[in-house]
Design an enzyme around this catalytic site. Sequence first.
Site, PDB file in Angstrom:
ATOM      1  N   ILE A  13      39.523  30.679  25.641  1.00 25.48           N
ATOM      2  CA  ILE A  13      38.972  31.749  24.796  1.00 25.48           C
ATOM      3  C   ILE A  13      39.464  31.597  23.360  1.00 25.48           C
ATOM      4  O   ILE A  13      38.709  31.785  22.398  1.00 25.48           O
ATOM      5  CB  ILE A  13      39.335  33.147  25.349  1.00 25.48           C
ATOM      6  CG1 ILE A  13      38.964  33.252  26.827  1.00 25.48           C
ATOM      7  CG2 ILE A  13      38.604  34.235  24.560  1.00 25.48           C
ATOM      8  CD1 ILE A  13      39.395  34.549  27.489  1.00 25.48           C
ATOM      9  N   SER A  86      47.332  31.949  32.365  1.00 23.38           N
ATOM     10  CA  SER A  86      46.126  32.730  32.655  1.00 23.38           C
ATOM     11  C   SER A  86      45.608  32.607  34.090  1.00 23.38           C
ATOM     12  O   SER A  86      44.654  33.292  34.449  1.00 23.38           O
ATOM     13  CB  SER A  86      45.007  32.302  31.701  1.00 23.38           C
ATOM     14  OG  SER A  86      44.627  30.963  31.972  1.00 23.38           O
ATOM     15  N   THR A 126      43.384  42.018  29.993  1.00 22.45           N
ATOM     16  CA  THR A 126      42.432  41.707  31.060  1.00 22.45           C
ATOM     17  C   THR A 126      42.123  42.930  31.925  1.00 22.45           C
ATOM     18  O   THR A 126      42.968  43.832  32.060  1.00 22.45           O
ATOM     19  CB  THR A 126      43.021  40.589  31.960  1.00 22.45           C
ATOM     20  OG1 THR A 126      42.244  40.463  33.142  1.00 22.45           O
ATOM     21  CG2 THR A 126      44.464  40.877  32.371  1.00 22.45           C
ATOM     22  N   ASP A 127      40.950  42.914  32.547  1.00 26.03           N
ATOM     23  CA  ASP A 127      40.604  43.994  33.485  1.00 26.03           C
ATOM     24  C   ASP A 127      41.511  43.992  34.716  1.00 26.03           C
ATOM     25  O   ASP A 127      41.628  44.998  35.422  1.00 26.03           O
ATOM     26  CB  ASP A 127      39.127  43.918  33.893  1.00 26.03           C
ATOM     27  CG  ASP A 127      38.702  42.606  34.540  1.00 26.03           C
ATOM     28  OD1 ASP A 127      39.565  41.711  34.721  1.00 26.03           O
ATOM     29  OD2 ASP A 127      37.506  42.463  34.862  1.00 26.03           O
ATOM     30  N   GLU A 128      42.175  42.847  34.957  1.00 27.97           N
ATOM     31  CA  GLU A 128      42.998  42.751  36.174  1.00 27.97           C
ATOM     32  C   GLU A 128      44.188  43.708  36.155  1.00 27.97           C
ATOM     33  O   GLU A 128      44.783  43.958  37.206  1.00 27.97           O
ATOM     34  CB  GLU A 128      43.479  41.310  36.387  1.00 27.97           C
ATOM     35  CG  GLU A 128      42.327  40.342  36.556  1.00 27.97           C
ATOM     36  CD  GLU A 128      42.691  39.042  37.242  1.00 27.97           C
ATOM     37  OE1 GLU A 128      43.795  38.932  37.784  1.00 27.97           O
ATOM     38  OE2 GLU A 128      41.839  38.142  37.240  1.00 27.97           O
ATOM     39  N   TYR A 151      50.405  37.455  37.909  1.00 29.43           N
ATOM     40  CA  TYR A 151      49.708  37.305  36.611  1.00 29.43           C
ATOM     41  C   TYR A 151      49.359  38.664  36.019  1.00 29.43           C
ATOM     42  O   TYR A 151      49.700  38.972  34.875  1.00 29.43           O
ATOM     43  CB  TYR A 151      48.429  36.462  36.798  1.00 29.43           C
ATOM     44  CG  TYR A 151      47.442  36.630  35.653  1.00 29.43           C
ATOM     45  CD1 TYR A 151      47.708  36.088  34.397  1.00 29.43           C
ATOM     46  CD2 TYR A 151      46.254  37.362  35.822  1.00 29.43           C
ATOM     47  CE1 TYR A 151      46.825  36.276  33.325  1.00 29.43           C
ATOM     48  CE2 TYR A 151      45.368  37.545  34.765  1.00 29.43           C
ATOM     49  CZ  TYR A 151      45.659  36.994  33.526  1.00 29.43           C
ATOM     50  OH  TYR A 151      44.794  37.186  32.472  1.00 29.43           O
ATOM     51  N   LYS A 155      50.608  40.748  32.602  1.00 24.13           N
ATOM     52  CA  LYS A 155      49.704  41.238  31.535  1.00 24.13           C
ATOM     53  C   LYS A 155      49.860  42.756  31.355  1.00 24.13           C
ATOM     54  O   LYS A 155      49.857  43.258  30.238  1.00 24.13           O
ATOM     55  CB  LYS A 155      48.243  40.886  31.866  1.00 24.13           C
ATOM     56  CG  LYS A 155      47.912  39.415  31.900  1.00 24.13           C
ATOM     57  CD  LYS A 155      48.086  38.706  30.565  1.00 24.13           C
ATOM     58  CE  LYS A 155      47.017  39.062  29.559  1.00 24.13           C
ATOM     59  NZ  LYS A 155      47.171  38.285  28.296  1.00 24.13           N
ATOM     60  N   ASP A 272      41.715  32.555  52.058  1.00 23.56           N
ATOM     61  CA  ASP A 272      41.624  33.411  50.872  1.00 23.56           C
ATOM     62  C   ASP A 272      42.890  33.306  50.015  1.00 23.56           C
ATOM     63  O   ASP A 272      43.975  33.004  50.526  1.00 23.56           O
ATOM     64  CB  ASP A 272      41.427  34.880  51.315  1.00 23.56           C
ATOM     65  CG  ASP A 272      40.745  35.718  50.250  1.00 23.56           C
ATOM     66  OD1 ASP A 272      40.518  35.204  49.121  1.00 23.56           O
ATOM     67  OD2 ASP A 272      40.424  36.890  50.543  1.00 23.56           O
TER      68      ASP A 272
END
Length: 333
Positions: A13, A86, A126-128, A151, A155, A272
């Site tokens: 980005i 990231s 981030t939306d996370e 992660y 953030k 997963d």
Amino acid sequence: MKNLLVTGGAGFIGANFVHYMLDNHPDYKIVNLDLLTYAGNIHNLDDIKDNPNHIFVHGNIGNRELVEYLVDTYHIDTIVNFAGESHVDRSIVNPGIFIDSNIKGVLNLLDITKRKGLEKYLQVSTDEVYGSLGPDGYFTEETPLAPNSPYSASKASADLLVRSYYETYGMNVNITRCSNNYGPYQFPEKLIPLMIQHGLDGLELPVYGDGKNIRDWLHVYDHCQAIDLVLQKGKPGEIYNIGGHNERSNNQIVEIIAKRLHCEDRIKYVTDRLGNDKRYAMDPTKIETELGWKPKYTFDTGIGETIDWYLDHEDWWRPLIEKAKFDRFNYQG
Ligand code: NAD
Ligand code: DAU
């Protein structure tokens, strides 16, 4: 604002943002500080290496002397921070480096912003940080933070530090929280470029779990435009959610790529990711109504162009795959 320190500007980005700003603000100077980790790629900047408004510096956002030197030497008035680790999968295996870069590095940048009295600090988040949604609803700026991976926890921690510098010192900060980006220059460990590479190389396309997890996809160009708007018009202390209302399941994304590359038979369901968030979806009403942001890309156009870009730029991503083979010997958390 005219002298920007952009950190992490050799990554996906960040590199797109540096290009966007040089194209749209020819009167700005950009100092680009990047550690060139596995994800940072100096070749993302090849076409602007002779641009007098762009200065690349190899270094760490946690290096206090270096950042202070850059701020003083280049009369920096604004910091935009993209730098950091990231990738969620890497944070599950090796969280330590996420603490160093995503939290301690941010603290260093905030502290220097305060002591040098800079005009603005913008943290790219981030939306996370909001965790995972059920089948309905959206993340708004008021949604409580509930990060699920190392992660996203790193953030969210950084976001809280940024908030504290606004509340405690009255600093002019903004936080932008964006959904999943796609577009050119994304390191081929993330879903879209990884599936394209596997498709081209005759490998299996590994879908985690049942593939029903949902992400809200946004073209990186639209993200860059949103950050520019927040820089120009964002109100001090405010958070802005950025998302394009492009919710797609991982299955849908992989099917688009597999169909285009004629390899549907190689889609393979695998174990997963631990704690794989089920659904992200952003409500971008605030940035749309208060700052007038409007994404340019529809998902259909954006994903088509993106697949074309990776097909046309094997010379960009193939060396990264080769280098990554030796990554595990060098990676330190
Ligand atoms: P990326 O991994 O492609 O790039 C990160 C860049 O930061 C690399 O160039 C790397 O060399 C550099 N870097 C890492 N640690 C550093 C340090 N300590 N000092 C200086 N440079 C360092 O990441 P990206 O996908 O471009 O994401 C950029 C930022 O945007 C990240 O902070 C990420 O959390 C956030 N974000 C990403 C997405 C997405 O979909 N990719 C969405 C929302 C937010
Ligand atoms: O939502 C914003 C976030 O988007 C950013 O903050 C992160 O920096 C960025 O990496 C991205 O995180 P995700 O974890 O959502 O992206 P990733 O491409 O790693 O995975 C997207 C989904 O695809 C996720 O459910 C895991 C799944 N997946 C991923 C890979 C790499 C697979 O099924 N197979 C894969 O091989």
